[in-house]
Design an enzyme around this catalytic site. Sequence first.
Site, PDB file in Angstrom:
ATOM      1  N   SER A  54      24.721 -33.977  13.842  1.00 51.46           N
ATOM      2  CA  SER A  54      23.426 -33.946  14.520  1.00 51.46           C
ATOM      3  C   SER A  54      22.417 -33.266  13.601  1.00 51.46           C
ATOM      4  O   SER A  54      22.776 -32.779  12.528  1.00 51.46           O
ATOM      5  CB  SER A  54      23.542 -33.177  15.828  1.00 51.46           C
ATOM      6  N   LYS A  55      21.197 -33.218  14.065  1.00 53.40           N
ATOM      7  CA  LYS A  55      20.109 -32.638  13.261  1.00 53.40           C
ATOM      8  C   LYS A  55      20.429 -31.231  12.789  1.00 53.40           C
ATOM      9  O   LYS A  55      19.945 -30.786  11.753  1.00 53.40           O
ATOM     10  CB  LYS A  55      18.830 -32.598  14.097  1.00 53.40           C
ATOM     11  N   ARG A  56      21.211 -30.545  13.602  1.00 51.70           N
ATOM     12  CA  ARG A  56      21.635 -29.189  13.280  1.00 51.70           C
ATOM     13  C   ARG A  56      22.279 -29.131  11.873  1.00 51.70           C
ATOM     14  O   ARG A  56      22.202 -28.141  11.175  1.00 51.70           O
ATOM     15  CB  ARG A  56      22.684 -28.801  14.322  1.00 51.70           C
ATOM     16  N   HIS A  57      22.943 -30.223  11.482  1.00 49.62           N
ATOM     17  CA  HIS A  57      23.651 -30.245  10.200  1.00 49.62           C
ATOM     18  C   HIS A  57      22.743 -30.672   9.053  1.00 49.62           C
ATOM     19  O   HIS A  57      23.167 -30.679   7.910  1.00 49.62           O
ATOM     20  CB  HIS A  57      24.833 -31.218  10.270  1.00 49.62           C
ATOM     21  N   GLY A  58      21.525 -31.052   9.365  1.00 49.35           N
ATOM     22  CA  GLY A  58      20.620 -31.557   8.318  1.00 49.35           C
ATOM     23  C   GLY A  58      20.095 -32.908   8.743  1.00 49.35           C
ATOM     24  O   GLY A  58      20.190 -33.285   9.910  1.00 49.35           O
TER      25      GLY A  58
END
Length: 466
Positions: free
Chosen positions: A238-242
């Site tokens: 998800s966006k959390r990972h980049g």
Amino acid sequence: MSELRVRFAPSPTGYLHVGGARTALFNWLLARKQGGTFILRIEDTDVERSTQESVDAILQGMRWLGLDWDEGPFYQSDSFELYKEYVQKLLNDGKAYRCYCTSGELDKKRELAMQEGRKPKYDGTCRERLDQSDAPYVVRFRAPQGGEVAFDDLIKGRIAFPAEELDDLIIQRTDGTPTYNFCVVIDDASMRITTVIRGDDHVNNTPRQIQLYQALGFPVPQFAHVPMILGSDKARLSKRHGATSVIAYRDMGFLPEALMNYLVRLGWSHGDDEIFSRDEMVQKFDINNVGRSASVFNTEKLLWLNAHYIKTGDTERLADLLLPHLSKREVTTLGGPDLILVVKTLQERAQTLEEMADRAVFYYNAPQIYDEAALAKFEKEHLLAVFETVAEQLSATTAADAAGFDALFKEICIEKGWKMPQVGQPVRIALSGGTQAPGIGEIVATLGVTETVSRIRMAGVFVAGK
Ligand code: GLU
């Protein structure tokens, strides 16, 4: 053309995610390998969440990757009449029924089931109901009971669900709109899809869809459910990972062939091979060799592949692709060195086009400031002597290419008793402002003698004034 017909069916509720792109890629590869047909279908029945902006973003991402489709894009929102006809057909055949249960009643039934430790499933109150009042109703599919629904997934192997776990699915809502699983079946059947390749978050939908195919007398396609992509912490990417958007990777300076190569290897392998051109991918791809377990997204590996494609890429094309990254930095190449030559000096070492753009700036904008810490490593007298000598010798030389200029710098070193770094570093700082720059001969050849000499003189003035 073979009989194979596959499709990519994104819901336009956001940009093209790398996971979606990989699903699209697997579909595309299979179609290209077998000479089949690749169809693009936009699943926009969720009117609230679907936007034209998302459709555009998805098409843009696919075009950038070169995932060209043979038919479509088809929009589910254009097929509402067709879905209605099939709902009616099921009603006429007694394979669907009107359900008048209100949501309040259904909630109560659900609660009761939970309290009694049963699976919350529609209890069939309206299954056998004969009156057809005008009160609001949904249409439910009369799911066949008993036995199991099973299929041989091309990736996951045999998957079976006991029929009793499958609810009488709502196929048409109170407002007359069809529901998701129903539309997918009607579309896949009417588009004569032979192989459904999609994310494994849809595995649970498959038995319900199979029951619908059977009820409608449609041939059931083959299924291949692609495992998820995870972040480094093993949670769903998800966006959390980049960045997760395909276009964000373009903007970060990745080449489409690098992202394609990276995505194809995410879950699929062919011996120990890592580098696959488009043609090789098409030749070697086999859906049966896609692994069953989820894969972890590894940015380092993607960078490595990108560096490979930059290093070996066609310089003219790289120059074109570099332009937007330079514009972003407000750099114009007009009146400066040929961008193709600039790319040649940078492609060996850049991992992304963004990095290459950062390193290309100095060719077009003479340094405004110098790395003073790097300059401070040399005596002022030495710097002035180097700048003076190099400027003079360059103005008089007949050398015209990188090798010629490198030879000249060597001669200067011998003549003056300097070591190469004692000349190379100051000159590099004078020309680029810093120490991170290509070989000195290459820079001079690319900038041209006149510009080089002018920059060296400017740096001389700066150092003299200190
Ligand atoms: N529209 C679905 C999604 O974006 C795909 C459905 C399918 O491939 O069957 O997840």
